[in-house]
Motif scaffolding. Structure first.
Motif, PDB file in Angstrom:
ATOM      1  N   THR A 269       0.762  -1.448   0.119  1.00  0.00           N
ATOM      2  CA  THR A 269       0.462   0.038   0.329  1.00  0.00           C
ATOM      3  C   THR A 269       0.838   1.221   0.118  1.00  0.00           C
ATOM      4  N   GLY A 270       2.017   0.984   0.367  1.00  0.00           N
ATOM      5  CA  GLY A 270       3.140   2.128   0.202  1.00  0.00           C
ATOM      6  C   GLY A 270       3.583   2.723   1.112  1.00  0.00           C
ATOM      7  N   PHE A 271       2.384   2.478   2.509  1.00  0.00           N
ATOM      8  CA  PHE A 271       2.733   2.467   4.173  1.00  0.00           C
ATOM      9  C   PHE A 271       4.521   2.168   4.567  1.00  0.00           C
ATOM     10  N   ASN A 272       5.104   2.866   4.896  1.00  0.00           N
ATOM     11  CA  ASN A 272       6.315   2.248   5.655  1.00  0.00           C
ATOM     12  C   ASN A 272       6.292   2.554   6.943  1.00  0.00           C
ATOM     13  N   PHE A 273       6.824   1.352   7.056  1.00  0.00           N
ATOM     14  CA  PHE A 273       6.172   1.447   9.441  1.00  0.00           C
ATOM     15  C   PHE A 273       7.268   0.732   9.958  1.00  0.00           C
ATOM     16  N   ASN A 274       8.326   1.401  10.830  1.00  0.00           N
ATOM     17  CA  ASN A 274       9.631   0.778  11.514  1.00  0.00           C
ATOM     18  C   ASN A 274       9.182   1.376  13.129  1.00  0.00           C
ATOM     19  N   LEU A 275       9.700  -0.407  13.603  1.00  0.00           N
ATOM     20  CA  LEU A 275       9.416  -0.160  14.950  1.00  0.00           C
ATOM     21  C   LEU A 275      11.103  -0.089  15.899  1.00  0.00           C
ATOM     22  N   PHE A 276      10.894   0.867  16.668  1.00  0.00           N
ATOM     23  CA  PHE A 276      12.776   0.724  17.578  1.00  0.00           C
ATOM     24  C   PHE A 276      11.878   0.871  19.144  1.00  0.00           C
TER      25      PHE A 276
END
Lengths: 598, 125
Positions: A269-276
């Motif tokens: 969907t083009g959505f980027n998400f990263n978690l730290f």
């Protein structure tokens, strides 16, 4: 991935881990292999079942037999009897405290402890293997993220949370949807989503159990939040004292990344998400949102004034949305089942369910989740099983160091944010510590203030100096050196601190004193005026004496470290109160119940 | 990275695997294998494993396999009881692994007991 005819679920939560569940798992695997059952029976380590008091907990499916307090030497019996021959090991089956009923063939939901519960945030705790993303997927995991990303606009997601009536579970009770909306409205090139897992209240362990038992529920919700407010990065701030939670969270994030549920272009969907993950060093004040964000940035964990609120200027100066672990644990379910479903539970202004950590003088120490509006009485007596050893209930402390103690007369209060504040306490993160007749309320207030003085960051004077002065007065009172006017001084200090402290920690610090003064003022007065502790708890105010039940066995005189007990053999003994250290050793030793304290 | 279809496949496969942990009263078909000494000696273990295998192959949900003790008719072992919700219990006797696929297909899935394998048929012979 194979099918096994039976699953042995062993609790791997903190409580059961410390009572040895890891050894149980090893032993089960060994014994199953020995009996040639390792291809038929699978052992799974789950998160917390909630009934920590009865740990280590083992549940055998498909029949759902609930074994409690299982020791390594019991494993052989469970394997050879139950798993090999299909016969339950009756003497290990959980027995209800109140009814003495055994859960022989009953389902888990029929046990008193679970009967009144409604598990949403804890839905997967004790059901799935937290380190296996497939099991989370099977429980409709990441379906809410899929739904949000592929069929909902960002505004629709926020609207759904807003309509659900979900409020911040960390203690403040601020409407979650509004927080999302404010951050959504902020304009910036970069926004952040953050999770407050710096659970610090004494006796609270709900966030810990969610992270340990169902880490993916938090990850999924944070990704949904990221989509809604327009953030591509998220931080989970978790305390380093929670090693199991940190480990499972790390495993879960790696698995989610591998499956493309975190990272670039999620679901195409083009959505980027990263978690730290960021580890906290255990300072209580870092649970305060501004201090927490400073700590993530690598600065000193001290609060700053608001506004600006994090929704405008938060992490690294960018708009940030910070929610608590338990708040996030509800999000996926709301997206999946709809706001109306969620809003159908709870009271008028507090919707859904709340997790409480039951502790103190209560039979079923553990974790419970009940709909908002459940009365304190139901939670403490029906779910918690009441006070042990037939002692009389005195008070329940809710809301941790920021909350207060509620007496028996308020037990029928339906628990929600507003009712608890009205009653003189607060929801807080959901710790509930039960006290019985043996607890001295002045000493309880002293305990919490001691904690606050320890944890005050020292930035503002009211909190740094004010709480210290209050503690000194309380210390004097429990030592029998209280003076007329101490209560008034405490009240004045409390008022000033509440009005002038910088952050939430300081502003709520006097609450334990204020609430105990409100409901148990007579105990303070007895300490100060009569130099007497009504609960017989405060050492300095106790006097030991020997009654005529004494048979003159000399056991007490021999154990007394101060040589304060004198008397002839077979004659009634006597305690010299000027020498007595009030250690209570004589009382423990006496077989005739001849020594009393008053 | 997994596609939506792949995720769905994982969900389905895992669900049938962990289905055993759900306590759905009245919806679950129970296959109960007699596994006392007499049953085991007569070959109940391969039979039970055949049931587990077959359920896995068909990714059946709401079906559990469990054991029970001796019902006293040791001469008829291995015995298997099948409880389909809403139907009477059916007892199969002298069950062999090769009979299992048919019991699962006809009885567990389609609700028609395999008459010729049942205890009633055995008594008539």
């Amino acid at each position: 991935m194979d099918i096994y005819r039976a699953h042995v679920l062993v609790c791997g939560g903190t409580g059961c881990s410390s009572s040895g569940s890891a050894t149980l798992i090893e032993r089960f695997n060994e014994k199953l292999a020995e009996n040639g059952l390792d291809k038929e029976v699978k052992v799974i380590r789950t998160g917390c079942f909630g009934l920590c008091e009865a740990g280590p907990v083992v549940i055998v499916y498909p029949d759902g037999t609930f074994y409690s307090r299982v020791k390594p030497e019991n494993v052989d019996e469970i394997v050879t009897e139950h798993l090999l021959k299909g016969r339950k090991v009756e003497h290990l089956v959980y027995t209800d405290h109140a009814t003495h009923e055994q859960n022989a063939s009953k389902a888990l939901e029929d046990i008193n402890f679970y009967k009144h519960q409604h598990r949403i945030a804890l839905r997967n705790c004790g059901v799935i293997d937290p380190e296996n993303i497939d099991e989370y997927l099977a429980m409709d995991g990441y379906r809410a993220l899929e739904k949000a990303l592929t069929s909902m606009t960002r505004e629709q997601v926020i609207d759904e949370i807003l309509k659900s009536g979900l409020r911040g579970r960390g203690g403040g009770g601020f409407p979650t949807g509004l927080k999302w909306k404010f951050t959504y409205n902020s304009q910036a090139d970069q926004k952040y989503v953050a999770c407050n897992a710096d659970e610090g209240d004494p006796g609270a362990f709900m966030d810990r159990s969610i992270l340990e038992g169902d880490p993916h529920s938090v990850i999924e919700a944070m990704a949904i939040a990221g989509y809604a407010i327009g953030a591509s990065e998220g931080y989970i701030y978790v305390r380093a004292e929670y090693p199991i939670a940190v480990k499972r969270l790390t495993v879960a994030i790696d698995q989610a990344r591998e499956y493309g549920l975190l990272g670039e272009n999620i679901f195409g969907t083009g959505f980027n998400f990263n978690l730290f993950i960021r580890l906290g060093a255990g300072a209580f004040v870092c649970g305060e949102e501004t201090a927490l964000m400073h700590s993530i940035e690598g600065k000193r964990g001290e609060p700053t004034t608001r506004p600006p609120f994090p929704a405008v200027k938060g992490l690294f100066g960018k708009p940030t949305m910070l929610n608590n672990v338990e708040t996030y644990a509800n999000v996926a379910q709301i997206i999946l089942h709809g706001a109306e479903w969620y809003a159908s539970m709870g009271t008028e202004k507090s919707k859904g369910t709340k997790v409480f950590a039951l502790g103190g003088k209560i039979n079923n120490t553990g974790l419970v989740e009940v709909p908002m509006g459940t009365t304190l009485r139901t939670i403490i007596y029906d779910v918690g099983g009441g006070c042990p050893n037939g002692k009389k209930f005195k008070a329940v402390q809710t809301g941790g160091p920021s909350g207060g103690c509620l007496p028996e007369s308020l037990l029928d209060t339906p628990v929600d944010y507003d009712n608890l504040i009205q009653a003189g306490s607060m929801m807080g993160s959901g710790g509930m510590i039960v006290m019985d007749e043996d607890n001295c309320m002045v000493d309880i207030a002293r305990f919490y203030l001691d904690f606050i003085v320890d944890e005050s960051c020292g930035k503002c004077t009211p909190c740094r100096v004010g709480t210290k002065r209050m503690l000194e007065i309380l210390n004097r009172i429990v030592e029998g050196k209280g003076e007329e006017g101490d209560i008034e001084k405490l009240e004045e200090l409390a008022k000033t601190i509440k009005a002038t402290a910088l952050c939430g920690l300081g502003q709520t610090a006097p609450n334990p004193v204020l609430s105990t003064l409100r409901f148990f003022r007579d105990e303070y007065e007895a300490h100060i005026r009569e130099k007497r502790c009504p609960a017989h708890h405060c050492q300095a105010l106790l006097n030991y004496s020997i009654t005529d039940k004494c048979r003159g066995c000399t056991a007490c005189a021999r154990v007394c470290p101060a040589g304060a007990i004198t008397g002839e053999v077979r004659q009634q003994h006597h305690i010299d109160t000027t020498k007595c250290l009030k250690c209570g050793a004589c009382m423990e030793k006496c077989r005739f119940g001849a020594i009393i304290k008053a | 990275m997994k596609s939506l279809a792949e995720l769905e496949a994982i969900r389905k496969a895992t669900l049938s695997r962990i289905n055993v942990r759900k306590e759905e009263k009245g919806e679950t078909t129970r296959v109960v294998v007699g596994m006392a000494t007499c049953g085991i000696a007569a070959g109940a273990r391969p039979v039970m494993l055949a049931f587990v295998d077959e359920i896995q192959k068909r990714q059946l949900q709401h079906v559990t396999v469990s054991q029970t003790g001796c019902v006293g008719m040791c001469r008829l072992e291995p015995m298997v009881d099948v409880y389909v919700p809403g139907q009477e219990k059916v007892t199969y006797v002298h069950v062999k692994p090769e009979m299992v696929p048919r019991i699962v297909a006809e009885h567990v899935v389609n609700g028609r007991p395999v008459e010729e394998y049942t205890i009633g048929a055995a008594d008539n012979n």
